[in-house]
Design an enzyme around this catalytic site. Structure first.
Site, PDB file in Angstrom:
ATOM      1  N   ASP A 205     142.583   4.297   3.894  1.00 21.27           N
ATOM      2  CA  ASP A 205     141.329   3.921   4.536  1.00 21.27           C
ATOM      3  C   ASP A 205     140.279   3.553   3.485  1.00 21.27           C
ATOM      4  O   ASP A 205     140.152   4.223   2.453  1.00 21.27           O
ATOM      5  CB  ASP A 205     140.837   5.107   5.372  1.00 21.27           C
ATOM      6  CG  ASP A 205     139.532   4.837   6.087  1.00 21.27           C
ATOM      7  OD1 ASP A 205     139.544   4.080   7.067  1.00 21.27           O
ATOM      8  OD2 ASP A 205     138.490   5.376   5.645  1.00 21.27           O
ATOM      9  N   GLU A 265     158.349   6.479  -6.380  1.00 21.59           N
ATOM     10  CA  GLU A 265     159.216   7.634  -6.603  1.00 21.59           C
ATOM     11  C   GLU A 265     159.863   8.096  -5.293  1.00 21.59           C
ATOM     12  O   GLU A 265     161.015   8.532  -5.270  1.00 21.59           O
ATOM     13  CB  GLU A 265     158.400   8.772  -7.220  1.00 21.59           C
ATOM     14  CG  GLU A 265     159.185  10.047  -7.467  1.00 21.59           C
ATOM     15  CD  GLU A 265     158.305  11.168  -8.006  1.00 21.59           C
ATOM     16  OE1 GLU A 265     158.739  12.341  -7.933  1.00 21.59           O
ATOM     17  OE2 GLU A 265     157.182  10.885  -8.487  1.00 21.59           O
TER      18      GLU A 265
END
Length: 522
Positions: A205, A265
């Protein structure tokens, strides 16, 4: 079988269904939607044919901005359930083949967050510089002229520290100080927490609000020849400035470059909400291939202007910019912050608008209820919840009209949303468009949505192909989507008059058509 790289790139061209949890399904009987309610309805979402869900904030919060003021990044607010409820939701979504993305609000927290409570205690505590604090001017006024998106100064006086703190939104949403390395480390830790839980991605956001100008320089005024300079309403003083220093700072790119390896990752995807006066170049930078975010969320089609000319101009602008960086856009016609598209652009033309959205190059966000063609709900002032609307009433009624509860059953109590009076009223205008009504009608918008989503999945050109606009008369969009093995030609008549376009023939007002030209590919 998909390769690992293909699995990790699921987001490219994906359709992501946005769920506003307060208004989706209540399972607790308190009038507020919750996580078990979402889990209950996931099969419905999966049947639509979307790739993922994006859940707006459900974290612990005082709810001054309905969850976008986070008090604890690692806990679920009790009104929505528990962490165990989230785990159950995640598991069920994955069983149904749905990816799960969650909203992360990193630019600011609630003033009830433990970090801010400590930061405001003194000027020399361990978190004293975790937020943006500044001295008053000699006459006691704020440090500079920066304004809040919600109106008024972006600075709030704190009597304990005898300093001002920055808040780009509500006074109860203090901005974090991204110039402090410890803040960046802590936020990366919050993201890692949810990655380890198994979420498939994040919608970040207000991500271009994360870094402010360290020198706190004043923003210059907007000039008449600047054209549209703000993503907010013209009657909001925020639109009277060019926001050169309070957001969209180049240092933010370095933070995003720290964030991307963490996401990679875990194979998690990311969408950045980039609200800026000149968004396309910034979106291209934020999504530079493999370096920062995966996608940037466009505001360009969340406006009142639904003309073919506006749409083509904005799509071409973004294509030009991201073409230079290998970036990727994400389009939406509706969300929890703007009036619903069925009322904003073309009432009763939901199918054409959805087909257009699903034909654009990029990923897509589909807001809950958009698949039903819901219009904007009318919420009277006495039932209004949105602080933004209360501040600008009556010229602006706020965001509640697009946040009212989902209508599941026309004749059930509260439309099947809850057994209690909901936090916002169930719109009487929505009940004839309820899910059960549309399930029984093969010509409904809901059935059309499923067909269109299946159509998009069947065509690689629509999910990831190139896009090229073709000549067209005013009010008409005519373009081609293509890959090496799949090519489609599409036309959308967004005018009030029928037009003849070859090779389609007569296209009625607010109609559309497409043809496959794959056979012409050599």
């Amino acid at each position: 079988m998909q390769s690992n790289s293909e699995t990790r790139s699921w987001w490219r061209g994906a359709v992501i269904y946005q769920i506003y949890p307060r208004s989706f399904q209540d399972s607790h009987g308190d009038g507020i939607g919750d996580l078990p309610g979402i889990t209950r309805r996931l099969e419905y979402v999966a049947r639509l044919g979307v790739d993922a869900i994006w859940i707006s904030p459900f974290f612990k919060s005082p709810m001054k901005d309905f969850g976008y003021d986070v008090a604890d990044y690692r806990d679920v607010d009790p009104i929505f359930g528990t962490l165990a409820d989230f785990d159950a939701l995640l598991a069920r979504a994955h069983q149904l083949g749905l990816k799960v993305m969650i909203d992360q609000v990193l630019s600011h927290t609630s003033d009830q967050h433990a970090w801010f409570q400590e930061s405001r205690l003194s000027r020399d505590n361990p978190k004293s510089d975790w937020y943006v604090w500044a001295e008053a001017k000699s006459d006691g006024t704020p440090p500079n002229n920066w304004l809040s998106v919600f109106g008024g100064s972006a600075w709030q006086w704190d009597s304990r520290r005898r300093q001002y703190y920055l808040h780009s939104f509500l006074t109860s949403q203090p901005d974090l100080n991204f110039h402090c390395p410890a803040v960046q480390d802590a936020l990366l830790g919050e993201v890692r927490f949810w990655c380890e839980k198994g979420v498939n991605g994040f919608r970040f956001d207000a991500c271009n609000h994360q870094v402010h100008d360290a020198l706190l320089r004043d923003n210059p005024p907007a000039l008449a020849d600047d054209g549209p300079v703000s993503t907010v309403r013209a009657d909001n003083p925020y639109a009277m400035q060019r926001h050169l220093f309070d957001k969209s700072q180049p240092e933010n790119l370095r933070f995003l470059e720290r964030l991307r390896p963490l996401l990679d990752e875990f194979g998690a995807a990311s969408i950045g909400e980039v609200g800026d006066e000149n968004a396309p170049p910034l979106m291209a930078l934020y999504t530079a291939e493999g370096q920062r975010l995966h996608m940037a969320y466009s505001f360009a089609l969340l406006t009142a202007n639904g003309s073919a000319e506006h749409i083509r101009r904005e799509v071409e602008r973004l294509e030009l910019e991201i073409g230079q960086t290998g970036g990727w856009g994400c389009w939406a016609l509706s969300n929890h912050d703007v009036p619903r598209i069925a009322s904003r652009w073309a009432p009763a033309k939901a199918e054409t608008l959805l087909a257009l959205l699903l034909s654009l190059r990029g990923s897509v966000c589909l807001y809950q209820g958009e698949e039903l063609g819901l219009p904007e709900a009318d919420v009277p002032f006495e039932l209004l919840q949105d602080p933004y609307g209360k501040a600008f009433w009556p010229e602006f009624k706020g965001r509640d009209g697009c946040r009212t509860p989902m209508p599941w059953q026309r004749d059930a109590v509260q439309g099947g949303f809850s057994s209690a009076a909901p936090w916002l009223p169930m719109s009487a205008a929505h009940l004839p468009l309820a899910v059960d009504v549309q399930e029984a009608d093969a010509t409904s918008t809901l059935h059309a949505t499923r067909v269109l989503l299946a159509w998009r999945r069947q065509h690689p050109a629509l999910r990831g192909g190139a896009m090229r606009f073709l000549p067209a008369p005013n009010g008409v969009l005519h373009f081609e989507r293509s890959t090496a093995t799949d090519r489609l030609e599409l036309v959308f008549n967004l005018s009030d008059e029928a037009v003849t376009i070859e090779p389609f023939g007569l296209i009625p007002a607010w109609g559309w058509a497409w043809v496959s030209t794959a056979e012409s590919i050599s």
